[in-house]
Design a protein around this motif. Sequence first.
Motif, PDB file in Angstrom:
ATOM      1  N   TRP A 135      70.811 -39.583  27.126  1.00 41.45           N
ATOM      2  CA  TRP A 135      72.172 -39.073  27.249  1.00 41.45           C
ATOM      3  C   TRP A 135      72.336 -37.632  26.806  1.00 41.45           C
ATOM      4  CZ3 TRP A 135      74.901 -41.172  30.657  1.00 41.45           C
ATOM      5  CH2 TRP A 135      74.782 -42.530  30.932  1.00 41.45           C
ATOM      6  N   ASP A 136      71.389 -37.149  25.968  1.00 38.15           N
ATOM      7  CA  ASP A 136      71.486 -35.752  25.537  1.00 38.15           C
ATOM      8  C   ASP A 136      71.409 -34.792  26.711  1.00 38.15           C
ATOM      9  OD1 ASP A 136      71.794 -35.898  22.709  1.00 38.15           O
ATOM     10  OD2 ASP A 136      69.759 -36.668  22.597  1.00 38.15           O
ATOM     11  N   HIS A 137      70.861 -35.279  27.844  1.00 40.75           N
ATOM     12  CA  HIS A 137      70.762 -34.406  29.009  1.00 40.75           C
ATOM     13  C   HIS A 137      72.093 -34.247  29.715  1.00 40.75           C
ATOM     14  CE1 HIS A 137      66.398 -33.689  29.222  1.00 40.75           C
ATOM     15  NE2 HIS A 137      66.332 -34.823  28.569  1.00 40.75           N
ATOM     16  N   LEU A 138      73.019 -35.116  29.457  1.00 41.02           N
ATOM     17  CA  LEU A 138      74.307 -35.073  30.156  1.00 41.02           C
ATOM     18  C   LEU A 138      75.474 -34.745  29.238  1.00 41.02           C
ATOM     19  CD1 LEU A 138      74.529 -38.036  32.676  1.00 41.02           C
ATOM     20  CD2 LEU A 138      74.478 -35.595  33.146  1.00 41.02           C
ATOM     21  N   MET A 139      75.433 -35.305  28.031  1.00 40.22           N
ATOM     22  CA  MET A 139      76.613 -35.223  27.162  1.00 40.22           C
ATOM     23  C   MET A 139      76.488 -34.070  26.187  1.00 40.22           C
ATOM     24  SD  MET A 139      77.884 -38.615  27.721  1.00 40.22           S
ATOM     25  CE  MET A 139      78.321 -39.474  26.253  1.00 40.22           C
ATOM     26  N   ARG A 140      77.548 -33.893  25.409  1.00 41.81           N
ATOM     27  CA  ARG A 140      77.481 -32.900  24.339  1.00 41.81           C
ATOM     28  C   ARG A 140      76.378 -33.269  23.355  1.00 41.81           C
ATOM     29  NH1 ARG A 140      81.624 -29.841  22.953  1.00 41.81           N
ATOM     30  NH2 ARG A 140      81.733 -30.506  20.810  1.00 41.81           N
ATOM     31  N   LEU A 141      75.836 -32.257  22.711  1.00 39.95           N
ATOM     32  CA  LEU A 141      74.711 -32.499  21.814  1.00 39.95           C
ATOM     33  C   LEU A 141      75.131 -33.344  20.621  1.00 39.95           C
ATOM     34  CD1 LEU A 141      72.910 -29.082  21.604  1.00 39.95           C
ATOM     35  CD2 LEU A 141      72.200 -31.139  22.787  1.00 39.95           C
ATOM     36  N   GLN A 142      74.194 -34.165  20.169  1.00 45.12           N
ATOM     37  CA  GLN A 142      74.432 -34.932  18.951  1.00 45.12           C
ATOM     38  C   GLN A 142      74.502 -34.005  17.745  1.00 45.12           C
ATOM     39  OE1 GLN A 142      71.300 -37.689  18.509  1.00 45.12           O
ATOM     40  NE2 GLN A 142      71.845 -38.830  20.361  1.00 45.12           N
ATOM     41  N   ARG A 143      75.095 -34.530  16.703  1.00 41.41           N
ATOM     42  CA  ARG A 143      75.327 -33.737  15.505  1.00 41.41           C
ATOM     43  C   ARG A 143      74.039 -33.124  14.945  1.00 41.41           C
ATOM     44  NH1 ARG A 143      79.098 -36.147  10.847  1.00 41.41           N
ATOM     45  NH2 ARG A 143      80.417 -36.285  12.676  1.00 41.41           N
ATOM     46  N   SER A 144      72.963 -33.911  14.887  1.00 44.68           N
ATOM     47  CA  SER A 144      71.719 -33.394  14.289  1.00 44.68           C
ATOM     48  C   SER A 144      71.189 -32.212  15.097  1.00 44.68           C
ATOM     49  CB  SER A 144      70.669 -34.503  14.236  1.00 44.68           C
ATOM     50  OG  SER A 144      70.362 -34.946  15.548  1.00 44.68           O
ATOM     51  N   HIS A 145      71.293 -32.294  16.414  1.00 48.31           N
ATOM     52  CA  HIS A 145      70.822 -31.187  17.251  1.00 48.31           C
ATOM     53  C   HIS A 145      71.700 -29.958  17.041  1.00 48.31           C
ATOM     54  CE1 HIS A 145      68.090 -33.862  19.110  1.00 48.31           C
ATOM     55  NE2 HIS A 145      68.983 -34.537  19.811  1.00 48.31           N
ATOM     56  N   ARG A 146      73.001 -30.178  16.999  1.00 45.37           N
ATOM     57  CA  ARG A 146      73.921 -29.052  16.840  1.00 45.37           C
ATOM     58  C   ARG A 146      73.669 -28.345  15.512  1.00 45.37           C
ATOM     59  NH1 ARG A 146      78.418 -29.338  19.752  1.00 45.37           N
ATOM     60  NH2 ARG A 146      79.851 -28.949  18.064  1.00 45.37           N
ATOM     61  N   ARG A 147      73.426 -29.133  14.491  1.00 47.34           N
ATOM     62  CA  ARG A 147      73.181 -28.547  13.171  1.00 47.34           C
ATOM     63  C   ARG A 147      71.885 -27.733  13.173  1.00 47.34           C
ATOM     64  NH1 ARG A 147      74.919 -32.285   8.587  1.00 47.34           N
ATOM     65  NH2 ARG A 147      76.856 -31.609   9.555  1.00 47.34           N
ATOM     66  N   ALA A 148      70.851 -28.270  13.798  1.00 51.01           N
ATOM     67  CA  ALA A 148      69.564 -27.554  13.821  1.00 51.01           C
ATOM     68  C   ALA A 148      69.701 -26.225  14.574  1.00 51.01           C
ATOM     69  CB  ALA A 148      68.497 -28.423  14.477  1.00 51.01           C
ATOM     70  N   VAL A 149      70.433 -26.245  15.686  1.00 50.72           N
ATOM     71  CA  VAL A 149      70.629 -25.025  16.468  1.00 50.72           C
ATOM     72  C   VAL A 149      71.413 -24.009  15.640  1.00 50.72           C
ATOM     73  CG1 VAL A 149      71.784 -24.053  18.493  1.00 50.72           C
ATOM     74  CG2 VAL A 149      70.497 -26.181  18.707  1.00 50.72           C
ATOM     75  N   GLU A 150      72.461 -24.503  15.001  1.00 56.68           N
ATOM     76  CA  GLU A 150      73.313 -23.646  14.180  1.00 56.68           C
ATOM     77  C   GLU A 150      72.505 -23.003  13.051  1.00 56.68           C
ATOM     78  OE1 GLU A 150      76.824 -25.038  11.443  1.00 56.68           O
ATOM     79  OE2 GLU A 150      77.202 -25.582  13.530  1.00 56.68           O
ATOM     80  N   GLU A 151      71.678 -23.796  12.392  1.00 57.39           N
ATOM     81  CA  GLU A 151      70.882 -23.269  11.283  1.00 57.39           C
ATOM     82  C   GLU A 151      69.869 -22.242  11.768  1.00 57.39           C
ATOM     83  OE1 GLU A 151      71.255 -27.187   8.397  1.00 57.39           O
ATOM     84  OE2 GLU A 151      69.280 -26.637   9.209  1.00 57.39           O
TER      85      GLU A 151
END
Lengths: 262, 343
Positions: free
Chosen positions: A111-127
């Motif tokens: 589902w990560d290919h279609l939906m908004r990113l999960q929290r853990s992914h968003r945090r890693a990108v942000e960091e």
Amino acid sequence: MAERMRLEQVDFHWPGSDMALAEISGTIREGVWLALIGPNGAGKTTLLRLLAGLEQPKHGQILVGGQSLSSYSSRERSTLIALMPQAIGPLFDLKVHTVVEMGRIGRYRFWDHLMRLQRSHRRAVEEALWATDTLDLADRNFTELSGGESRRVLLAMVLAQQTPILLLDEPTVYLDPGHASDLLNRVESLVREQKKTVVMAYHDLSTVALYCDEIWAMDRGRVVLSGTASEVVLDSRMKELYALDFLSLTHPTRQRPVLLLP
Amino acid sequence: MTGLKRNDSARLPGERPKSASAWFLWLVALVVSMALGLVHGSTVITMPQVWHAVLHPASGIIAVIIWEIRFPRIVAAALVGGGLAVAGAVMQALLQNPLADPYIVGASAGAGLGAIGAETVAPQMALMAPGAFIGALIAVFFAWSLSRGRGRSPMLTLLLAGYALSVLFSAVSTYLMLQNQTSLSTIFAWELGGIHGMVWAKVRVAAVIMAVSGLILVPQIKTMNALLLGEDVAHGVGVPVRLSQALLLLSASLFTAAAVYLSGLIGFVGLVIPHLVRRLSGPEHERLIPFSFLAGATFMVLADTLAEHLPPLGIVPVGLITAFLGGPYFLYVLARQQGRRFF
């Protein structure tokens, strides 16, 4: 310190070419910044490609966490080892944010290919954006960035992978001294503070002596010298390696050797 | 992490705004175009009559025209346009080539040979469409199997192998056409592309095939973003590159073959629509793929309706309409990118 990678008698050769690696053995430990040096064509980039799993050894093996690198799946490997590319030229105008987000793709589920990113992914990108000071670039097109900016974004992409091992191939090539030292300082803090293991192919010996802990000097596909950075740089065999008689000084504040052209 | 608000629902810098409004607009465009298609046709039926027939499928001759002639035709047009646009977007990412279209690795020549072969072997059995479907898949499979192995640039090999196979298959097709004069015009009309005499049974087959290839495509959507960064980078971030490329090619080929099965060879949709959508909502595939489907479907339904309604020109195959609309638009986009202004 704990062992991160071990090379056992690694042999490799490019099909249809003389370029080869022979009998490379060695251990790379946690929290160590290792530099691969050597003249052009010595095999530094080839060795990095093997460490990244882009090529397979002909004989011997590369062990990561006690297990052969080739036994990991692509997804598993991408959570252990990240290779920072020198430059990329995406076909279309991808946003910086999209490029950094790709560091997470090895951990995506359906589902990560279609939906908004999960929290853990968003945090890693942000960091990763935060650590490389690229937050305010996130909205820009990657192709419009300057050399220094795009290098920082590529570092952010590999940081988003959150791997213990980072491979860098000439990370500061084409950068001015200001941007180059900025990038190296960022890498230094990753090694010192987060205990990341960094393997970096690099040409400038004084910089290597200043920043790195250990050096493997390569020549025609073999590691001919290895040891701490100061030892290797001052070794008498460096003269044969580069066919050049360096002059050496001591860095006035850091007490490390500095090599000068004669 | 000072200075950053810890709000996980907030948008990260650079993350595109929610695409809900774009979804809404494309869906509205598709519904409107389908409504236009339902109202227009050789029999004059007014909007209220159409509405009545849609709600009451068993209410007489008008309901039959709407449900058994116009609806299958419109849904087929939508599937063809959407499928080709998605296949084109996938091929462009896969081959790292903005000029790639769904037919580029041999699907069109394979479909042509399959159709002509079926018509030559069994002219009475109307096997052109299944023949084309199978021919397209076989040609792509051939090109792909040649590109496998230890070589350094399999996607370039795929492109070149596809080209060589196209030349070969086209030559065989031409020979068969010359030997088989009686069906020459049938085959020629088929190659131009059209959605005449569509029946639900055929639409259903294509819809199921497209649904399957859609399911293959979904877990590869962001992989295509990674492939745009280069194969080595994609490998480094954890993409099983060869497997992903094979799955993408399989998915694109199924979309293409299903479209060819419905309509013959319709050009330009697969090339132009992804570029149009990229200009509107960026090259990221999580938007490019679904919006290409909706935009391609809308475009194709409109083109098909137009094809039915150019009385001064007589019957114009929809494949020609798409080329007439798509070609100039593409030239315009290219000229704009070079800083020229025509309009």
